[in-house]
Design a protein around this motif. Structure first.
Motif, short mmCIF file in Angstrom:
data_model
loop_
_atom_site.label_atom_id
_atom_site.label_comp_id
_atom_site.label_asym_id
_atom_site.label_seq_id
_atom_site.Cartn_x
_atom_site.Cartn_y
_atom_site.Cartn_z
N VAL A 31 17.80 41.97 -62.55
CA VAL A 31 19.09 42.63 -62.74
C VAL A 31 19.92 42.51 -61.45
O VAL A 31 21.10 42.16 -61.49
CB VAL A 31 18.88 44.12 -63.13
CG1 VAL A 31 20.19 44.89 -63.11
CG2 VAL A 31 18.23 44.21 -64.51
N HIS A 32 19.29 42.78 -60.31
CA HIS A 32 20.02 42.70 -59.04
C HIS A 32 20.49 41.27 -58.74
O HIS A 32 21.55 41.07 -58.17
CB HIS A 32 19.17 43.23 -57.89
CG HIS A 32 19.89 43.20 -56.57
ND1 HIS A 32 21.04 43.93 -56.35
CD2 HIS A 32 19.67 42.49 -55.44
CE1 HIS A 32 21.47 43.68 -55.12
NE2 HIS A 32 20.67 42.81 -54.55
N HIS A 33 19.67 40.32 -59.13
CA HIS A 33 19.99 38.92 -58.84
C HIS A 33 20.91 38.28 -59.88
O HIS A 33 21.23 37.10 -59.78
CB HIS A 33 18.70 38.10 -58.71
CG HIS A 33 18.04 38.27 -57.38
ND1 HIS A 33 18.21 37.39 -56.34
CD2 HIS A 33 17.25 39.26 -56.90
CE1 HIS A 33 17.51 37.80 -55.29
NE2 HIS A 33 16.92 38.94 -55.60
N VAL A 61 26.26 43.34 -46.58
CA VAL A 61 25.45 42.12 -46.74
C VAL A 61 25.75 41.38 -48.05
O VAL A 61 25.47 40.20 -48.16
CB VAL A 61 23.92 42.37 -46.62
CG1 VAL A 61 23.58 42.97 -45.27
CG2 VAL A 61 23.37 43.21 -47.75
N HIS A 62 26.34 42.09 -49.03
CA HIS A 62 26.69 41.43 -50.29
C HIS A 62 28.12 40.90 -50.27
O HIS A 62 28.52 40.17 -51.19
CB HIS A 62 26.51 42.38 -51.48
CG HIS A 62 25.07 42.66 -51.79
ND1 HIS A 62 24.41 43.75 -51.27
CD2 HIS A 62 24.16 41.99 -52.52
CE1 HIS A 62 23.15 43.73 -51.68
NE2 HIS A 62 22.97 42.67 -52.44
N ALA A 63 28.91 41.28 -49.25
CA ALA A 63 30.32 40.91 -49.22
C ALA A 63 30.49 39.40 -49.14
O ALA A 63 29.65 38.69 -48.59
CB ALA A 63 31.00 41.57 -48.02
N PHE A 77 23.15 35.83 -44.33
CA PHE A 77 21.71 36.06 -44.42
C PHE A 77 21.31 36.51 -45.83
O PHE A 77 20.42 35.94 -46.46
CB PHE A 77 21.31 37.13 -43.39
CG PHE A 77 19.90 37.65 -43.51
CD1 PHE A 77 18.84 36.96 -42.94
CD2 PHE A 77 19.63 38.84 -44.17
CE1 PHE A 77 17.54 37.44 -43.04
CE2 PHE A 77 18.34 39.33 -44.27
CZ PHE A 77 17.29 38.62 -43.71
N HIS A 78 22.00 37.53 -46.34
CA HIS A 78 21.59 38.07 -47.65
C HIS A 78 22.10 37.23 -48.82
O HIS A 78 21.46 37.17 -49.87
CB HIS A 78 22.02 39.52 -47.81
CG HIS A 78 21.40 40.16 -49.03
ND1 HIS A 78 20.05 40.42 -49.13
CD2 HIS A 78 21.94 40.55 -50.21
CE1 HIS A 78 19.78 40.95 -50.33
NE2 HIS A 78 20.92 41.04 -51.00
N ARG A 79 23.23 36.57 -48.63
CA ARG A 79 23.73 35.72 -49.74
C ARG A 79 22.78 34.55 -49.98
O ARG A 79 22.64 34.11 -51.12
CB ARG A 79 25.17 35.26 -49.46
CG ARG A 79 26.17 36.43 -49.52
CD ARG A 79 27.58 36.03 -49.11
NE ARG A 79 28.28 35.32 -50.16
CZ ARG A 79 28.94 35.92 -51.18
NH1 ARG A 79 28.97 37.23 -51.25
NH2 ARG A 79 29.56 35.20 -52.08
N HIS A 135 19.64 34.88 -49.88
CA HIS A 135 18.59 35.48 -50.71
C HIS A 135 18.95 35.44 -52.19
O HIS A 135 18.06 35.38 -53.05
CB HIS A 135 18.33 36.93 -50.27
CG HIS A 135 17.31 37.62 -51.13
ND1 HIS A 135 15.97 37.31 -51.09
CD2 HIS A 135 17.43 38.58 -52.10
CE1 HIS A 135 15.31 38.05 -51.97
NE2 HIS A 135 16.17 38.83 -52.60
N HIS A 136 20.24 35.47 -52.50
CA HIS A 136 20.68 35.48 -53.90
C HIS A 136 20.81 34.08 -54.50
O HIS A 136 21.23 33.96 -55.65
CB HIS A 136 22.03 36.22 -54.02
CG HIS A 136 21.87 37.72 -54.10
ND1 HIS A 136 21.86 38.41 -55.28
CD2 HIS A 136 21.70 38.65 -53.13
CE1 HIS A 136 21.71 39.71 -55.05
NE2 HIS A 136 21.61 39.88 -53.74
N THR A 137 20.50 33.02 -53.76
CA THR A 137 20.57 31.67 -54.32
C THR A 137 19.27 31.36 -55.07
O THR A 137 18.32 32.15 -55.04
CB THR A 137 20.80 30.61 -53.22
OG1 THR A 137 19.70 30.66 -52.30
CG2 THR A 137 22.10 30.87 -52.46
#
Ligand SMILES: [Zn+2]
Ligand SMILES: [Zn+2]
Length: 275
Positions: free
Chosen positions: A138-140, A193-195, A213-215, A217-219
């Protein structure tokens, strides 16, 4: 019963009243920053896909989390320390207790941040495993990743991620007074971090989590998606070999493999149970 119902509304009202000005400020700040230094140029955040879904999560998740946290604090105090009744609980949670509460408040806040970040690093890794992924998917699932996507979490993910860790630390004696600072800090950092920003943070990339850094993680998993699990301190990723920030490259595609993933809030709530 009526009085209890009223106090539930009161707590809900307080949470929303705190959240609304913070949200407006974040919306304005990130709109301006993204205008100047977008990681992925395109639509502004308020025109992103599934914006209504994200706005619902943004307000409902902190609200629900607050009630569950209070509930677990009450149950935990009774179960571990035999404390019952409003008076006993207020005294118990007033300023923390034991050796941890002896430390100055700033040190307790720092300890809270470091320990909870370490625990949530490992919990996050577990959620990327085969059994728990359906909840974390869901988060991803955000394809237009932006600050407002930060609260898109399934309640099961939040419960066995952040809430349990928060309550465990409070039951270990840390003063609940740190929550005001820690809560504001974690809301701001998770939005940050999500911006949609191309900020790598230069040498500070190893110290504190940033947007690039966190973007990453979403790839997709083969591009960096199975890396960068830390919420605040990339130290854990450096220590355990999951740090990933390639030079001269920016993350550009987000989301999950399941193309039939529901776009609405309700569909996403039931998704993990239909797998
Ligand atoms: Zn993840
Ligand atoms: Zn995220």
């Amino acid at each position: 019963m009526f009085a209890e119902l009223l106090s539930v509304f009161e707590v809900a009202g307080q949470t929303l009243l705190k959240l609304i000005p913070i949200s407006i400020a974040l919306g304005v700040v990130f709109a301006l920053l993204t205008h100047w230094s977008a990681c992925n140029p395109g639509r502004p955040w308020w025109r992103k896909r599934e914006i209504a879904t994200d706005v619902l999560y943004w307000f409902l998740i902190p609200l629900g989390a607050r009630f569950v946290r209070i509930g677990l604090m009450v149950v935990g105090a009774a179960w571990l320390y035999g404390i019952h009744g409003a008076e006993g609980l207020i005294k118990f949670y007033d300023n923390g207790f034991g050796p941890l509460a002896e430390m100055p408040l700033w040190a307790q806040a720092l300890a809270f941040l470091v320990v909870s970040d370490f625990l949530t690093y490992w919990i996050h890794r577990l959620y990327h495993g085969v059994r728990l992924w359906r909840y974390h998917a869901v988060h991803h699932s955000s394809e237009d990743l932006d600050w407002i996507s930060a609260a898109r979490f399934h309640p099961v993910n939040i419960l066995f991620g952040t809430i349990m860790v928060d309550v465990a630390l409070l039951l270990a004696g840390i003063s609940p007074n740190v929550m005001l600072w820690v809560g504001t800090f974690t809301t701001a950092t998770s939005a940050f971090v999500h911006a949609n920003l191309n900020w790598t943070l230069g040498p500070f990339r190893y110290v504190i989590a940033g947007p690039v850094f966190h973007r990453w993680h979403h790839t997709a998993a083969d591009r960096g998606g199975s890396k960068n699990f830390a919420g605040t301190f990339p130290l854990w990723d450096l220590m355990f070999g999951t740090f990933y920030m390639p030079d001269n490259a920016l993350p550009d595609a987000y989301g999950i493999e399941d193309k039939s993933f529901p776009e609405g809030f309700g569909g996403q709530m039931v998704y993990p149970f239909t797998r």
